[in-house]
Design an enzyme around this catalytic site. Structure first.
Site, mmCIF file in Angstrom:
data_model
loop_
_atom_site.group_PDB
_atom_site.id
_atom_site.type_symbol
_atom_site.label_atom_id
_atom_site.label_comp_id
_atom_site.label_asym_id
_atom_site.label_seq_id
_atom_site.Cartn_x
_atom_site.Cartn_y
_atom_site.Cartn_z
ATOM 1 N N ILE A 101 0.821 -1.215 0.000
ATOM 2 C CA ILE A 101 0.000 0.000 0.000
ATOM 3 C C ILE A 101 0.858 1.270 0.000
ATOM 4 C CG2 ILE A 101 -0.322 0.342 2.508
ATOM 5 C CD1 ILE A 101 -3.261 0.240 0.176
ATOM 6 N N HIS A 126 6.454 -12.169 5.333
ATOM 7 C CA HIS A 126 6.205 -11.691 3.972
ATOM 8 C C HIS A 126 7.504 -11.467 3.231
ATOM 9 C CE1 HIS A 126 6.186 -8.177 6.707
ATOM 10 N NE2 HIS A 126 6.751 -7.512 5.717
ATOM 11 N N HIS A 147 9.072 -9.167 0.172
ATOM 12 C CA HIS A 147 8.889 -7.989 -0.682
ATOM 13 C C HIS A 147 9.467 -8.297 -2.064
ATOM 14 C CE1 HIS A 147 8.152 -4.872 2.566
ATOM 15 N NE2 HIS A 147 8.810 -5.766 3.303
HETATM 16 P P1 5GP Z 1 7.921 -4.738 7.005
HETATM 17 O O1 5GP Z 1 7.089 -5.450 8.052
HETATM 18 O O2 5GP Z 1 8.521 -5.691 6.010
HETATM 19 O O3 5GP Z 1 8.946 -3.834 7.609
HETATM 20 O O4 5GP Z 1 6.949 -3.786 6.189
HETATM 21 C C1 5GP Z 1 5.602 -4.108 5.990
HETATM 22 C C2 5GP Z 1 5.131 -3.588 4.646
HETATM 23 O O5 5GP Z 1 3.729 -3.800 4.588
HETATM 24 C C3 5GP Z 1 5.385 -2.109 4.394
HETATM 25 O O6 5GP Z 1 6.086 -1.957 3.159
HETATM 26 C C4 5GP Z 1 3.997 -1.493 4.361
HETATM 27 O O7 5GP Z 1 3.871 -0.448 3.411
HETATM 28 C C5 5GP Z 1 3.107 -2.672 4.016
HETATM 29 N N1 5GP Z 1 1.779 -2.585 4.612
HETATM 30 C C6 5GP Z 1 1.482 -2.287 5.894
HETATM 31 N N2 5GP Z 1 0.164 -2.328 6.099
HETATM 32 C C7 5GP Z 1 -0.401 -2.658 4.914
HETATM 33 C C8 5GP Z 1 -1.753 -2.831 4.481
HETATM 34 O O8 5GP Z 1 -2.712 -2.715 5.240
HETATM 35 N N3 5GP Z 1 -1.931 -3.165 3.190
HETATM 36 C C9 5GP Z 1 -0.901 -3.319 2.315
HETATM 37 N N4 5GP Z 1 -1.192 -3.665 1.065
HETATM 38 N N5 5GP Z 1 0.395 -3.153 2.677
HETATM 39 C C10 5GP Z 1 0.631 -2.809 3.959
#
Ligand code: 5GP
Length: 131
Positions: A30, A93, A95
């Site tokens: 997002i 997850h 990326h």
């Molecule tokens: P990380 O946990 O790898 O540091 O980052 C989590 C990723 O999930 C971030 O890039 C953030 O933009 C994305 N993210 C967080 N909440 C949401 C959401 O509700 N929907 C989507 N599609 N992406 C999300």
């Protein structure tokens, strides 16, 4: 652990879906680093990618590979970078980030704030590519 991604899996919250099977879901980040930034998650609730069972992890990489090939056909880029961060959302997850240069993989960069219509355009570009 339940997180915002569990709500996306259960469709309590929407997402810009790119691919799905019985075990995994891929959807647009997002707040992407670049256009076409996709997250791949297991449907199983598990926090840390490297705690995933070997067989499921192998399948997740193969699922991600198929998604990456589709992103690469839809979004101009040199390669698809793969990264595991997980400091924000406690649900494993991967990326997938279309890269023009190494700088595109810097997770300290400011994220893009795209409108829903911009995200829909990116989603349909990727979803117009079959495997
Ligand atoms: P990380 O946990 O790898 O540091 O980052 C989590 C990723 O999930 C971030 O890039 C953030 O933009 C994305 N993210 C967080 N909440 C949401 C959401 O509700 N929907 C989507 N599609 N992406 C999300």
């Amino acid at each position: 652990m339940s997180s915002i991604f569990s709500k996306i899996i259960s469709e309590e919250l929407p997402c810009y879906k790119i691919a799905e099977d019985d075990s995994f879901l891929a959807f647009l980040d997002i707040n992407p680093l670049v256009e076409g930034h996709v997250l791949v998650i297991p449907k199983q609730e598990i926090d840390y990618l490297f705690d995933i069972d070997d067989s499921l992890l192998k399948d997740m990489v193969i699922f991600s590979k198929k998604v990456a090939k589709r992103i690469q056909k839809a979004i101009p880029c040199k390669r698809i970078g793969l990264s595991v961060i997980g400091l924000e959302v406690p649900h494993a997850h991967i990326h997938l980030v279309p890269m023009q240069s190494m700088k595109d993989m810097n997770f300290s960069n400011a994220k893009l704030a795209l409108s829903s219509s911009q995200l829909e355009v990116i989603q349909s570009k990727i979803n117009s590519v079959s495997e």
